[in-house]
Design an enzyme around this catalytic site. Structure first.
Site, PDB file in Angstrom:
ATOM      1  N   ASP A   1       0.836  -1.200   0.000  1.00 40.41           N
ATOM      2  CA  ASP A   1       0.000   0.000   0.000  1.00 40.41           C
ATOM      3  C   ASP A   1       0.871   1.251   0.000  1.00 40.41           C
ATOM      4  O   ASP A   1       0.563   2.240  -0.653  1.00 40.41           O
ATOM      5  CB  ASP A   1      -0.897   0.027   1.246  1.00 40.41           C
ATOM      6  CG  ASP A   1      -1.928  -1.086   1.211  1.00 40.41           C
ATOM      7  OD1 ASP A   1      -1.902  -1.881   0.241  1.00 40.41           O
ATOM      8  OD2 ASP A   1      -2.736  -1.155   2.148  1.00 40.41           O
ATOM      9  N   ALA A   2       1.970   1.171   0.742  1.00 43.16           N
ATOM     10  CA  ALA A   2       2.842   2.339   0.858  1.00 43.16           C
ATOM     11  C   ALA A   2       3.452   2.687  -0.503  1.00 43.16           C
ATOM     12  O   ALA A   2       3.532   3.857  -0.888  1.00 43.16           O
ATOM     13  CB  ALA A   2       3.944   2.066   1.870  1.00 43.16           C
ATOM     14  N   GLU A   3       3.830   1.646  -1.225  1.00 44.96           N
ATOM     15  CA  GLU A   3       4.425   1.853  -2.545  1.00 44.96           C
ATOM     16  C   GLU A   3       3.385   2.469  -3.488  1.00 44.96           C
ATOM     17  O   GLU A   3       3.669   3.381  -4.265  1.00 44.96           O
ATOM     18  CB  GLU A   3       4.929   0.504  -3.082  1.00 44.96           C
ATOM     19  CG  GLU A   3       5.579   0.536  -4.451  1.00 44.96           C
ATOM     20  CD  GLU A   3       6.873   1.349  -4.506  1.00 44.96           C
ATOM     21  OE1 GLU A   3       7.341   1.795  -3.439  1.00 44.96           O
ATOM     22  OE2 GLU A   3       7.374   1.562  -5.621  1.00 44.96           O
ATOM     23  N   TYR A   4       2.159   1.968  -3.398  1.00 42.70           N
ATOM     24  CA  TYR A   4       1.080   2.488  -4.226  1.00 42.70           C
ATOM     25  C   TYR A   4       0.863   3.975  -3.919  1.00 42.70           C
ATOM     26  O   TYR A   4       0.772   4.805  -4.822  1.00 42.70           O
ATOM     27  CB  TYR A   4      -0.206   1.695  -3.955  1.00 42.70           C
ATOM     28  CG  TYR A   4      -1.371   2.100  -4.821  1.00 42.70           C
ATOM     29  CD1 TYR A   4      -1.581   1.504  -6.064  1.00 42.70           C
ATOM     30  CD2 TYR A   4      -2.269   3.080  -4.394  1.00 42.70           C
ATOM     31  CE1 TYR A   4      -2.648   1.879  -6.859  1.00 42.70           C
ATOM     32  CE2 TYR A   4      -3.337   3.465  -5.185  1.00 42.70           C
ATOM     33  CZ  TYR A   4      -3.530   2.863  -6.419  1.00 42.70           C
ATOM     34  OH  TYR A   4      -4.583   3.238  -7.213  1.00 42.70           O
ATOM     35  N   ASP A   5       0.817   4.285  -2.630  1.00 36.95           N
ATOM     36  CA  ASP A   5       0.625   5.679  -2.223  1.00 36.95           C
ATOM     37  C   ASP A   5       1.756   6.569  -2.744  1.00 36.95           C
ATOM     38  O   ASP A   5       1.527   7.699  -3.142  1.00 36.95           O
ATOM     39  CB  ASP A   5       0.585   5.794  -0.690  1.00 36.95           C
ATOM     40  CG  ASP A   5      -0.693   5.209  -0.130  1.00 36.95           C
ATOM     41  OD1 ASP A   5      -1.645   5.006  -0.921  1.00 36.95           O
ATOM     42  OD2 ASP A   5      -0.735   4.935   1.080  1.00 36.95           O
TER      43      ASP A   5
ATOM     44  N   SER B   1     -36.568  -2.511 -14.752  1.00 31.57           N
ATOM     45  CA  SER B   1     -36.510  -3.099 -13.413  1.00 31.57           C
ATOM     46  C   SER B   1     -36.932  -4.560 -13.524  1.00 31.57           C
ATOM     47  O   SER B   1     -37.244  -5.040 -14.602  1.00 31.57           O
ATOM     48  CB  SER B   1     -37.378  -2.331 -12.434  1.00 31.57           C
ATOM     49  OG  SER B   1     -38.682  -2.274 -12.930  1.00 31.57           O
TER      50      SER B   1
ATOM     51  N   GLU C   1     -27.448 -15.109 -11.082  1.00 28.35           N
ATOM     52  CA  GLU C   1     -26.443 -14.240 -10.449  1.00 28.35           C
ATOM     53  C   GLU C   1     -26.920 -13.783  -9.081  1.00 28.35           C
ATOM     54  O   GLU C   1     -28.108 -13.681  -8.850  1.00 28.35           O
ATOM     55  CB  GLU C   1     -26.248 -12.969 -11.296  1.00 28.35           C
ATOM     56  CG  GLU C   1     -26.259 -13.230 -12.765  1.00 28.35           C
ATOM     57  CD  GLU C   1     -26.173 -11.965 -13.610  1.00 28.35           C
ATOM     58  OE1 GLU C   1     -26.401 -10.867 -13.081  1.00 28.35           O
ATOM     59  OE2 GLU C   1     -25.874 -12.123 -14.801  1.00 28.35           O
TER      60      GLU C   1
ATOM     61  N   ARG D   1     -29.420   5.034 -12.031  1.00 25.67           N
ATOM     62  CA  ARG D   1     -30.530   4.525 -12.830  1.00 25.67           C
ATOM     63  C   ARG D   1     -31.653   5.567 -12.910  1.00 25.67           C
ATOM     64  O   ARG D   1     -32.292   5.709 -13.948  1.00 25.67           O
ATOM     65  CB  ARG D   1     -31.063   3.236 -12.202  1.00 25.67           C
ATOM     66  CG  ARG D   1     -32.300   2.726 -12.858  1.00 25.67           C
ATOM     67  CD  ARG D   1     -32.732   1.379 -12.303  1.00 25.67           C
ATOM     68  NE  ARG D   1     -33.935   0.936 -12.969  1.00 25.67           N
ATOM     69  CZ  ARG D   1     -35.161   1.261 -12.601  1.00 25.67           C
ATOM     70  NH1 ARG D   1     -35.353   2.041 -11.561  1.00 25.67           N
ATOM     71  NH2 ARG D   1     -36.203   0.817 -13.274  1.00 25.67           N
TER      72      ARG D   1
ATOM     73  N   LYS E   1     -31.677 -15.034 -15.465  1.00 22.90           N
ATOM     74  CA  LYS E   1     -31.757 -14.439 -16.808  1.00 22.90           C
ATOM     75  C   LYS E   1     -31.709 -15.514 -17.884  1.00 22.90           C
ATOM     76  O   LYS E   1     -30.866 -16.422 -17.801  1.00 22.90           O
ATOM     77  CB  LYS E   1     -30.594 -13.466 -17.028  1.00 22.90           C
ATOM     78  CG  LYS E   1     -30.586 -12.304 -16.050  1.00 22.90           C
ATOM     79  CD  LYS E   1     -29.338 -11.439 -16.164  1.00 22.90           C
ATOM     80  CE  LYS E   1     -29.391 -10.338 -15.114  1.00 22.90           C
ATOM     81  NZ  LYS E   1     -28.165  -9.542 -15.040  1.00 22.90           N
TER      82      LYS E   1
ATOM     83  N   CYS F   1     -21.866  -3.396  36.526  1.00 26.16           N
ATOM     84  CA  CYS F   1     -22.004  -3.757  37.922  1.00 26.16           C
ATOM     85  C   CYS F   1     -20.597  -4.178  38.331  1.00 26.16           C
ATOM     86  O   CYS F   1     -20.009  -5.069  37.723  1.00 26.16           O
ATOM     87  CB  CYS F   1     -22.982  -4.923  38.067  1.00 26.16           C
ATOM     88  SG  CYS F   1     -22.856  -5.727  39.662  1.00 26.16           S
TER      89      CYS F   1
HETATM   90  S1  IVH Z   1     -30.341  -7.082 -14.052  1.00 28.89           S
HETATM   91  C1  IVH Z   1     -33.290  -5.913 -16.994  1.00 28.89           C
HETATM   92  N1  IVH Z   1     -28.655  -8.238 -12.405  1.00 28.89           N
HETATM   93  O1  IVH Z   1     -31.811  -5.193  -8.983  1.00 28.89           O
HETATM   94  C2  IVH Z   1     -32.334  -6.317 -15.985  1.00 28.89           C
HETATM   95  N2  IVH Z   1     -29.973  -6.436 -11.587  1.00 28.89           N
HETATM   96  O2  IVH Z   1     -34.734  -5.122  -8.957  1.00 28.89           O
HETATM   97  C3  IVH Z   1     -32.156  -5.297 -14.955  1.00 28.89           C
HETATM   98  N3  IVH Z   1     -29.533  -5.840  -9.269  1.00 28.89           N
HETATM   99  O3  IVH Z   1     -32.232  -2.217 -10.774  1.00 28.89           O
HETATM  100  C4  IVH Z   1     -31.268  -5.594 -13.879  1.00 28.89           C
HETATM  101  N4  IVH Z   1     -27.960  -7.335  -8.905  1.00 28.89           N
HETATM  102  O4  IVH Z   1     -30.193  -2.466  -9.241  1.00 28.89           O
HETATM  103  C5  IVH Z   1     -29.594  -7.281 -12.559  1.00 28.89           C
HETATM  104  N5  IVH Z   1     -27.107  -9.315 -11.082  1.00 28.89           N
HETATM  105  C6  IVH Z   1     -28.032  -8.368 -11.239  1.00 28.89           C
HETATM  106  C7  IVH Z   1     -28.389  -7.485 -10.179  1.00 28.89           C
HETATM  107  C8  IVH Z   1     -29.378  -6.535 -10.406  1.00 28.89           C
HETATM  108  C9  IVH Z   1     -28.660  -6.342  -8.385  1.00 28.89           C
HETATM  109  C10 IVH Z   1     -30.490  -4.750  -8.981  1.00 28.89           C
HETATM  110  C11 IVH Z   1     -30.452  -3.624  -9.979  1.00 28.89           C
HETATM  111  C12 IVH Z   1     -31.824  -3.530 -10.542  1.00 28.89           C
HETATM  112  C13 IVH Z   1     -32.636  -4.155  -9.450  1.00 28.89           C
HETATM  113  C14 IVH Z   1     -33.929  -4.696  -9.997  1.00 28.89           C
END
Ligand code: IVH
Length: 679
Positions: A40-44, A89, A121, A144, A300, A436
């Site tokens: 860390d010191a070197e980085y700093d 969302s 994920e 967002r 997904k 106590c």
């Molecule tokens: S995908 C259309 N992947 O969750 C796909 N979202 O409830 C949109 N989030 O607004 C999001 N981890 O803030 C995706 N691996 C992940 C995520 C993730 C967290 C959050 C993100 C999104 C919200 C939706």
């Protein structure tokens, strides 16, 4: 910016460029790969050198300079920016049934009976952002917002160390002319706790959860404040990505990784819906072992052409679903407040709650920590409160729901005397707890005995809290040493004690007499000496005599032992009752086994200097046996994988530690291989 007086020579420009490259490289090695190459010191030092150069020659400052990570002058307000592609969302699911319905819906829509491949994920609990890279350079970052328009937070994003200021050209994928990458900014749990502690000390309100802390830290008009907050990010998708044409989501993630962007290592690629459910269960169980908070998983459809066919409805995609973990926050009512006396005399207020289910566990008590905490949160008896539970820790009150107040709530007065022995309680300068200080307080004694009999100490099976209460209240036990002088007849005379259970307890007490030094030390209940430190001390001294004779200086000389701990240990042994108790235990036949590793001849210390991490279930032994055996040969067992780990031993159903080992390139041993090393 004013012209600088100095003239930039080619050599100076080259120097600045070299420093920027080096800092970028070390930043990536440290924050993304977790494999630091320099101190860390070197980085700093490198950073300071670059700052000095840029101060002398402001025209040298480039938009990708790592000096931007320390923040920029404050703004008056955030500018609004539109997202080229709206940020959607997710639809939420809470039950397995809903996930299976989602899968059926997807297949019905695609008119297929074949299984669909999903990538799953962790759903990290933070806030979504979009970062735009042009020709590899970080040009713009935004929140967002409402999905169409967000706030411009470019200088703030640049303070996040794992976010590259320019994309990496690894030669494997061409850096796209334009990349809009999306991901979640979050605050790691440790940092969150530290920040809250600090805020409370400064008299500022604590953040209710890591998500609020992350949002509050990122949305600072003064990005120099953001720079002080340890934020991190995982990328999980893209808006526009020119030049490249991946065909699956998993491929996109691979590209992002290749470009030097942080991607969560826990992602489960291309699996059937049944495996997604398994993955959910696995993560749900292990979620508390992670350094950040997750609130579920995101499922997904992996194939991008299928994603396009599925499209979206009402601003969430048909191809993705959030499957949330059970809530760990709930609201309930405070029925009363009780004061508990700990083994060191500390008075802890505990709230009795109307029972409520939090993350699958019924909660009816929550710690209120201390008097100041009650005052700061203005917690009153009868209040409706938000409570939370994290892992195995005791639930706590996050905040009072003030709008639910009726006026009948009662302010709690902290008692001036110990609820058990009625002696006056004291609060030392600079301490937040009342104590106590009566050496013969029965509540303290009970707590000390419960601790003495607990799993990590003498592990006396069948000696529960109610029994300890009786033993102390009837004057049968005045110190933990007395436990070893109890006989079956005495025990059988206690309430709810049958002949058989009295016999079992006598046997359990007798069995506990053979004990390792670390457990013995831990059992003594010396203030500030927890399980880990007891272990360190046992290894350092090897025998009880040596430990008891150690001077303050000798104690401080040990790694991990500070002056406060050393003083506390000395004070313990300088108290005649304590040494008398130890003597009494030894006389009763308590025998301390040789401490593993200490005093072994060199030839037997075959694992000297090696650090092991165990994950998953082993078949031939328990994890603690494995730990003991490794330590017996001079090796070390630690809880988390780091670049200093020598081996990760993977048993059945290994956890995140295995993934982390792979990520860091730490060699992985099977159980068989471990056994070979042990023999
Ligand atoms: S995908 C259309 N992947 O969750 C796909 N979202 O409830 C949109 N989030 O607004 C999001 N981890 O803030 C995706 N691996 C992940 C995520 C993730 C967290 C959050 C993100 C999104 C919200 C939706």
């Amino acid at each position: 910016m004013a012209e600088s007086e100095n003239h930039v020579t080619e050599a100076v420009a080259k120097k600045a460029q070299a420093l920027r490259r080096a800092l970028h490289h070390h930043n990536y090695a440290y924050y993304v790969l977790n494999e630091p190459e320099i101190s860390d010191a070197e980085y700093d030092r490198l950073m300071r050198e670059l700052i000095a150069l840029e101060e002398a020659y402001p025209e040298l400052i480039t938009p990708d300079s790592p000096t931007h990570r320390i923040g920029a002058p404050p703004l008056d307000r955030f500018e609004a920016v539109s997202h080229t592609v709206p940020m959607l969302s997710l639809e939420n699911a809470f039950f397995e049934k809903e996930v299976l319905e989602f899968d059926q819906r997807v297949r019905r829509f695609l008119e297929t009976d074949d299984p669909v491949a999903y990538t799953a994920e962790p759903k990290v609990d933070g806030l979504a952002v979009e970062i735009v890279y042009e020709k590899g350079l970080l040009m713009q970052a935004s929140t967002r917002g409402d999905g169409f328009k967000g706030e411009l937070i470019t200088p703030n994003i640049k303070t996040i160390n794992s976010v590259p200021l320019y994309l990496m050209d690894s030669g494997k994928v061409a850096v796209p002319a334009r990349l809009e990458v999306r991901g979640e900014v979050f605050m790691p749990l440790e940092a969150f706790k530290r920040l809250n502690k600090e805020r409370l000390k400064q008299g500022e309100p604590a953040f209710a959860n890591p998500r609020n802390a992350a949002a509050g830290s990122l949305r600072q008009l003064d990005s120099r404040i953001t720079a002080q907050r340890p934020l991190d990010m995982f990328c999980y998708g893209v808006g526009v990505m020119s030049d490249l044409s991946p065909s699956s989501h998993w491929e996109i993630l691979g590209i992002l990784k290749e470009l030097g962007l942080p991607v969560n290592p826990q992602i489960r690629p291309r699996c059937r819906i049944e495996e997604v459910l398994e993955y959910y269960n696995m993560l749900s169980e292990r979620r508390h072992a992670f350094t950040y908070e997750m609130d579920g998983i995101v499922i997904k459809v992996d194939d991008l052409s299928l994603q396009r066919r599925l499209g979206e409805k009402s601003r969430s995609p048909r191809w993705a679903l959030a499957y949330k973990f059970p809530a760990v926050q709930e609201t309930t009512r405070i029925l009363g407040i009780e004061i508990q006396v700990g083994r060191t005399g500390a008075l802890t207020p505990v709230a009795h709650l109307a029972p409520v289910l939090v993350g699958g566990v019924t909660v009816s008590r929550a710690t209120l920590h201390n008097e100041d905490e009650i005052k700061r949160k203005d917690i009153r008896i009868g209040d409706t409160v938000l409570i939370q539970r994290a892992g195995d820790v005791i639930p706590e009150v996050v905040k009072v729901i003030e709008t639910a107040r009726t006026g009948d709530e009662k302010v709690f007065r902290f008692p001036a005397v110990c609820p058990a022995c009625h002696s006056r309680v004291r609060r030392l300068e600079g301490e937040s707890v009342w104590r106590c200080v009566n050496a013969v307080c029965s509540a303290q004694l009970k707590a000390r005995i419960r601790h003495f009999a607990s799993k990590g100490a003498f592990d006396i099976d069948g000696l529960g809290g109610k029994l300890v209460d009786q033993l102390v209240d009837r004057g049968l036990v005045r110190s933990y040493a007395d436990l070893f002088y109890l006989d079956k007849a005495t025990l059988a005379g206690l309430d709810r004690m049958a002949e058989k259970s009295a016999q079992n307890l006598v046997e359990a007490i007798s069995k506990s007499k053979n004990i390792s030094l670390d457990r013995f030390i831990y059992g003594l209940g010396i203030r500030h000496v927890g399980e880990h430190l007891a272990h360190v001390l046992a290894r350092a001294f090897g025998s009880l005599e040596a430990f008891m004779a150690a001077s303050e200086d000798e104690l401080i000389a040990i790694d991990e032992v500070g002056p406060q701990v050393a003083q506390s240990i000395r004070a313990f042994f300088e108290t005649p009752e304590n040494t008398a108790n130890i003597e009494k235990m030894l006389q009763a036949g308590v025998r301390i086994a040789e401490t593993p590793g200490v005093g072994l001849s060199e030839s037997k210390r075959t694992l000297e200097g090696e650090a092991f991490v165990l994950t998953g279930a082993l078949e031939s032994m328990t994890r603690s046996e494995a730990k003991a055996r490794i330590e017996a040969l001079g090796g070390k067992v630690t809880g988390s994988v780091s670049p200093r780990t020598t081996y990760v031993v993977a048993g059945k159903e290994p956890g995140s530690k295995l993934a982390r080992a792979r990520q860091l390139g730490v060699p992985v041993l099977t159980e068989q291989e471990l056994l070979e090393r042990l023999s």
